[in-house]
Design a protein around this motif. Structure first.
Motif, PDB file in Angstrom:
ATOM      1  N   ALA A  63     -24.185 -13.204   1.343  1.00  0.00           N
ATOM      2  CA  ALA A  63     -25.006 -12.288   0.537  1.00  0.00           C
ATOM      3  C   ALA A  63     -26.443 -12.805   0.439  1.00  0.00           C
ATOM      4  O   ALA A  63     -27.397 -12.023   0.513  1.00  0.00           O
ATOM      5  N   VAL A  64     -26.603 -14.124   0.275  1.00  0.00           N
ATOM      6  CA  VAL A  64     -27.948 -14.718   0.277  1.00  0.00           C
ATOM      7  C   VAL A  64     -28.596 -14.474   1.636  1.00  0.00           C
ATOM      8  O   VAL A  64     -29.788 -14.136   1.721  1.00  0.00           O
ATOM      9  N   ALA A  65     -27.824 -14.620   2.707  1.00  0.00           N
ATOM     10  CA  ALA A  65     -28.353 -14.392   4.052  1.00  0.00           C
ATOM     11  C   ALA A  65     -28.845 -12.962   4.223  1.00  0.00           C
ATOM     12  O   ALA A  65     -29.929 -12.732   4.775  1.00  0.00           O
ATOM     13  N   LEU A  66     -28.077 -11.998   3.744  1.00  0.00           N
ATOM     14  CA  LEU A  66     -28.494 -10.593   3.886  1.00  0.00           C
ATOM     15  C   LEU A  66     -29.772 -10.309   3.105  1.00  0.00           C
ATOM     16  O   LEU A  66     -30.655  -9.597   3.589  1.00  0.00           O
ATOM     17  N   GLU A  67     -29.879 -10.875   1.899  1.00  0.00           N
ATOM     18  CA  GLU A  67     -31.127 -10.720   1.145  1.00  0.00           C
ATOM     19  C   GLU A  67     -32.281 -11.383   1.896  1.00  0.00           C
ATOM     20  O   GLU A  67     -33.377 -10.832   1.990  1.00  0.00           O
ATOM     21  N   ALA A  96     -39.109 -19.485   7.853  1.00  0.00           N
ATOM     22  CA  ALA A  96     -38.125 -20.557   8.061  1.00  0.00           C
ATOM     23  C   ALA A  96     -38.558 -21.839   7.357  1.00  0.00           C
ATOM     24  O   ALA A  96     -37.727 -22.533   6.757  1.00  0.00           O
ATOM     25  N   ALA A  97     -39.845 -22.146   7.401  1.00  0.00           N
ATOM     26  CA  ALA A  97     -40.356 -23.370   6.766  1.00  0.00           C
ATOM     27  C   ALA A  97     -40.372 -23.260   5.244  1.00  0.00           C
ATOM     28  O   ALA A  97     -40.088 -24.235   4.548  1.00  0.00           O
ATOM     29  N   GLU A  98     -40.686 -22.088   4.730  1.00  0.00           N
ATOM     30  CA  GLU A  98     -40.813 -21.901   3.284  1.00  0.00           C
ATOM     31  C   GLU A  98     -39.471 -21.677   2.589  1.00  0.00           C
ATOM     32  O   GLU A  98     -39.354 -21.901   1.385  1.00  0.00           O
ATOM     33  N   HIS A  99     -38.470 -21.234   3.331  1.00  0.00           N
ATOM     34  CA  HIS A  99     -37.148 -20.922   2.758  1.00  0.00           C
ATOM     35  C   HIS A  99     -36.047 -21.538   3.631  1.00  0.00           C
ATOM     36  O   HIS A  99     -35.213 -20.817   4.191  1.00  0.00           O
ATOM     37  N   PRO A 100     -36.027 -22.859   3.759  1.00  0.00           N
ATOM     38  CA  PRO A 100     -35.092 -23.475   4.711  1.00  0.00           C
ATOM     39  C   PRO A 100     -33.612 -23.205   4.416  1.00  0.00           C
ATOM     40  O   PRO A 100     -32.827 -23.025   5.349  1.00  0.00           O
ATOM     41  N   ALA A 101     -33.221 -23.179   3.163  1.00  0.00           N
ATOM     42  CA  ALA A 101     -31.804 -22.937   2.861  1.00  0.00           C
ATOM     43  C   ALA A 101     -31.424 -21.490   3.147  1.00  0.00           C
ATOM     44  O   ALA A 101     -30.312 -21.219   3.622  1.00  0.00           O
ATOM     45  N   VAL A 102     -32.310 -20.569   2.872  1.00  0.00           N
ATOM     46  CA  VAL A 102     -32.031 -19.166   3.170  1.00  0.00           C
ATOM     47  C   VAL A 102     -31.979 -18.981   4.687  1.00  0.00           C
ATOM     48  O   VAL A 102     -31.085 -18.322   5.219  1.00  0.00           O
ATOM     49  N   TYR A 103     -32.920 -19.584   5.397  1.00  0.00           N
ATOM     50  CA  TYR A 103     -32.920 -19.526   6.864  1.00  0.00           C
ATOM     51  C   TYR A 103     -31.606 -20.094   7.407  1.00  0.00           C
ATOM     52  O   TYR A 103     -30.995 -19.528   8.311  1.00  0.00           O
ATOM     53  N   GLU A 104     -31.162 -21.198   6.821  1.00  0.00           N
ATOM     54  CA  GLU A 104     -29.898 -21.796   7.230  1.00  0.00           C
ATOM     55  C   GLU A 104     -28.741 -20.834   6.982  1.00  0.00           C
ATOM     56  O   GLU A 104     -27.836 -20.700   7.819  1.00  0.00           O
ATOM     57  N   ALA A 105     -28.745 -20.154   5.846  1.00  0.00           N
ATOM     58  CA  ALA A 105     -27.687 -19.180   5.548  1.00  0.00           C
ATOM     59  C   ALA A 105     -27.694 -18.044   6.563  1.00  0.00           C
ATOM     60  O   ALA A 105     -26.631 -17.568   6.982  1.00  0.00           O
ATOM     61  N   ILE A 106     -28.872 -17.617   6.977  1.00  0.00           N
ATOM     62  CA  ILE A 106     -28.980 -16.507   7.919  1.00  0.00           C
ATOM     63  C   ILE A 106     -28.515 -16.926   9.311  1.00  0.00           C
ATOM     64  O   ILE A 106     -27.727 -16.234   9.948  1.00  0.00           O
ATOM     65  N   PHE A 107     -29.002 -18.072   9.800  1.00  0.00           N
ATOM     66  CA  PHE A 107     -28.878 -18.379  11.219  1.00  0.00           C
ATOM     67  C   PHE A 107     -28.109 -19.640  11.593  1.00  0.00           C
ATOM     68  O   PHE A 107     -27.862 -19.854  12.775  1.00  0.00           O
ATOM     69  N   VAL A 108     -27.765 -20.479  10.626  1.00  0.00           N
ATOM     70  CA  VAL A 108     -27.166 -21.760  10.994  1.00  0.00           C
ATOM     71  C   VAL A 108     -25.742 -21.918  10.447  1.00  0.00           C
ATOM     72  O   VAL A 108     -24.844 -22.330  11.181  1.00  0.00           O
TER      73      VAL A 108
END
Length: 185
Positions: A63-67, A96-108
């Protein structure tokens, strides 16, 4: 009816609080720190309340990834409309640099979200289409494959930047070089 809508609003507010708190914990301490117990304590609800909204921690991260992908798409669209593909690439790397955990949720992180299929959630399709819109003028007859290559290169840069494997002073230069090679300009 008013009681039902009040309940629905309260449920939506709880869901938003859970997601916001999970995101804050992940951004400050990493996803490994986001557990149902810790999250329940942080939002002052019991673990069963969390499970009433989300099946498990992976569902919360999804859900965090979708947001996050909606935010990323908006940033890329705004940048592309103002400055073309070069600006889109920079917006992607900045997000990606400003929101690393969200980026990780989306793509990693492992996810149950379907990417690249007809069943993919619309925010994922929208993000891909936004990159296609930037790449299309330079793509010839196969814009989707060139988009995948471009996106892969951006993702590689974002991931290597996050793990401090690349020179931080050259992030913009790398993105500019990538776009120059793709566009021929």
């Amino acid at each position: 009816m008013p009681t039902q809508s009040r309940r629905e609003r309260a449920r939506a507010e709880r869901r938003d609080l859970i997601l916001r708190t999970a995101r804050e914990l992940a951004e400050s301490e990493g996803w490994e720190a986001v557990t149902t117990r810790r999250l329940a304590e942080a939002v002052d609800y019991s673990q069963p309340v969390l499970y009433g909204h989300f099946k498990n921690m992976n569902a919360i991260a999804d859900a965090v990834a979708l947001e996050g992908v909606q935010e990323l798409t908006a940033a890329m669209r705004s940048a592309r409309e103002a400055g073309g593909l070069r600006a889109l690439a920079q917006a992607y790397l900045d997000y990606a640099a400003e929101h690393p955990a969200v980026y990780e949720a989306i793509f990693v992180r492992p996810t149950e979200l379907a990417f690249g299929t007809p069943e993919s959630p619309s925010p994922l399709k929208d993000a891909f289409e936004e990159i296609v819109a930037g790449v299309q003028p330079f793509a010839g007859d196969d814009p989707e494959t060139l988009t995948e290559v471009f996106w892969s290169a951006l993702h590689g840069q974002a991931t290597l930047d996050h793990s401090a494997r690349l020179r931080p002073t050259h992030r913009k230069t790398r993105a500019d070089l990538l776009v120059s090679r793709l566009t021929g300009s």
